[in-house]
Structure formats: C-alpha cells, structure tokens
Enzyme design. Structure first.
Site, PDB file in Angstrom:
ATOM      1  N   CYS A  91       0.850  -1.186   0.000  1.00 21.28           N
ATOM      2  CA  CYS A  91       0.000   0.000   0.000  1.00 21.28           C
ATOM      3  C   CYS A  91       0.884   1.233   0.000  1.00 21.28           C
ATOM      4  CB  CYS A  91      -0.886  -0.026   1.242  1.00 21.28           C
ATOM      5  SG  CYS A  91      -2.011   1.361   1.368  1.00 21.28           S
ATOM      6  N   HIS A 141      -9.254  -3.728  -1.945  1.00 18.57           N
ATOM      7  CA  HIS A 141      -8.238  -2.991  -1.177  1.00 18.57           C
ATOM      8  C   HIS A 141      -8.570  -1.494  -1.177  1.00 18.57           C
ATOM      9  CE1 HIS A 141      -3.863  -2.243  -0.032  1.00 18.57           C
ATOM     10  NE2 HIS A 141      -4.278  -1.041  -0.402  1.00 18.57           N
ATOM     11  N   GLU A 142      -8.880  -0.945  -2.350  1.00 16.97           N
ATOM     12  CA  GLU A 142      -9.166   0.495  -2.443  1.00 16.97           C
ATOM     13  C   GLU A 142     -10.482   0.850  -1.758  1.00 16.97           C
ATOM     14  OE1 GLU A 142      -6.745   2.382  -3.150  1.00 16.97           O
ATOM     15  OE2 GLU A 142      -5.566   0.695  -3.874  1.00 16.97           O
ATOM     16  N   HIS A 145     -10.197   1.282   1.917  1.00 10.61           N
ATOM     17  CA  HIS A 145      -9.697   2.600   2.357  1.00 10.61           C
ATOM     18  C   HIS A 145     -10.856   3.558   2.638  1.00 10.61           C
ATOM     19  CE1 HIS A 145      -5.358   2.483   2.196  1.00 10.61           C
ATOM     20  NE2 HIS A 145      -5.371   1.962   0.973  1.00 10.61           N
TER      21      HIS A 145
END
Length: 185
Positions: free
Chosen positions: A112, A156-157, A160
């Site tokens: 990341c 993953h994004e 966030h």
C-alpha cells in the site's frame, strides 16, 4: 499533474469512513479523480520514477490516501491474468454489491502506498465481486464483475473508504494460515 503527498498509516484520517460525493460532480472532483489516475500511471513509468525518487509505484489510490475523506478511487493496471486487459478507472461512490464465498489471496502479500512498513501474511478477499459506481471517465453509472487480481485491487481500495487497511485482514495468530479452499494468485 499534481504530485500528491500520500497520507501514511500513522494518521488518524486514514481510519475514518469517507462520505459519498454528490451529483452532479463538481469540476474539482473531476479534476481530482483524473489527477489520481494520472498519478498512478506516472508511478508505473520508470523514467518518471528515476526523476522522482520519493514516489512509489502503485496500482490503486483512494481519496483518503491524499487527505480527502470522500468516496473516490482510481485504479490503473493491466491484468496479467487476462492478456494484460487494462483496468483504468476512476470510480465515484463505489459499492461492493455482491461477493463470492470463494476466497483468494496474493502469494506475495499486499502492499500500500500509505504503508511503509512490511506486513507479512495472507490477506483473504473474495475471489469474485460486483461493484456499482459512477465511472468518472465515461460519466456513467456502471457495474463491474471482477475476479482474481482485479477483485483484490478494488476491495483494497474500497476498504480505504471504510477506514480499513490491508493488514487489518491478516490473521494475528497465524499470518500464513492457509485455507485449502482459497485461490493463490
């Protein structure tokens, strides 16, 4: 093109939930999204990286990573599993609307741009997902069906946007615990 200062994982803002973006999109949001995409494209260019030693290469970027807690992500990569099919998106208010029970993980772990320290262990994610969002580039609402590596990147994004970092998913007691039913990528 703006060279963003990436927010690191020691900042509390990365743990906040992001807010939805209102439509119609403002000029600032459109510019921000396109700048995020261009940042990722340049981060994969070797000549650019030679000139900018402090920039790390990335395939995804979420707005909280540049200090904006809004639901906006950019991804830029070509998927090796699909004859280098391009995944070049800027998504507004992305939501995972379905996901498989089948799991997958990256053999070499995830990284990341906001995390400098290495965190070893497997991060299990859904192998298949469907994402609904507004595609900023084509200015239309879309639904993407993703599997394997692209599904991992998008999860993953989107994490966030919820204040979740990849290493939150690592089994603390047994980081390399294998799940026989999951797919290694």
């Amino acid at each position: 093109m703006e060279l963003f200062k990436i927010v690191k994982d020691n900042k509390k803002s990365l743990r906040l939930r992001s807010v939805d973006i209102e439509y119609p999109l403002s000029k600032e949001i459109k510019e921000l999204g396109l700048n995020m995409l261009e940042y990722l494209r340049l981060s994969q260019d070797e000549e650019f990286l030679e000139k900018h030693k402090n920039i790390r290469s990335g395939v995804g970027l979420a707005a909280p990573q540049i200090g904006k807690n809004i639901n906006l992500i950019a991804v830029y990569f070509n998927n090796f599993e699909e004859n280098n099919k391009p995944y070049h998106y800027v998504l507004v208010n992305p939501k995972i609307v379905s996901e498989s029970t089948k799991k997958c993980y990256l053999k070499n772990g995830e990284g990341c741009l906001s995390v400098d320290k290495e965190h070893e262990g497997y991060i299990y994610r859904s192998y298949r997902i469907k994402v609904k969002a507004f595609d900023l580039i084509n200015e239309e609402f879309i639904e993407l069906s993703l599997k394997g590596y692209p599904a991992i990147v998008f999860q993953h994004e989107i994490d966030h946007l919820k204040g979740v970092l990849f290493y939150d998913h690592i089994n603390k007691d047994n980081p390399f615990k294998t799940d026989a039913d999951s797919i290694e990528i």
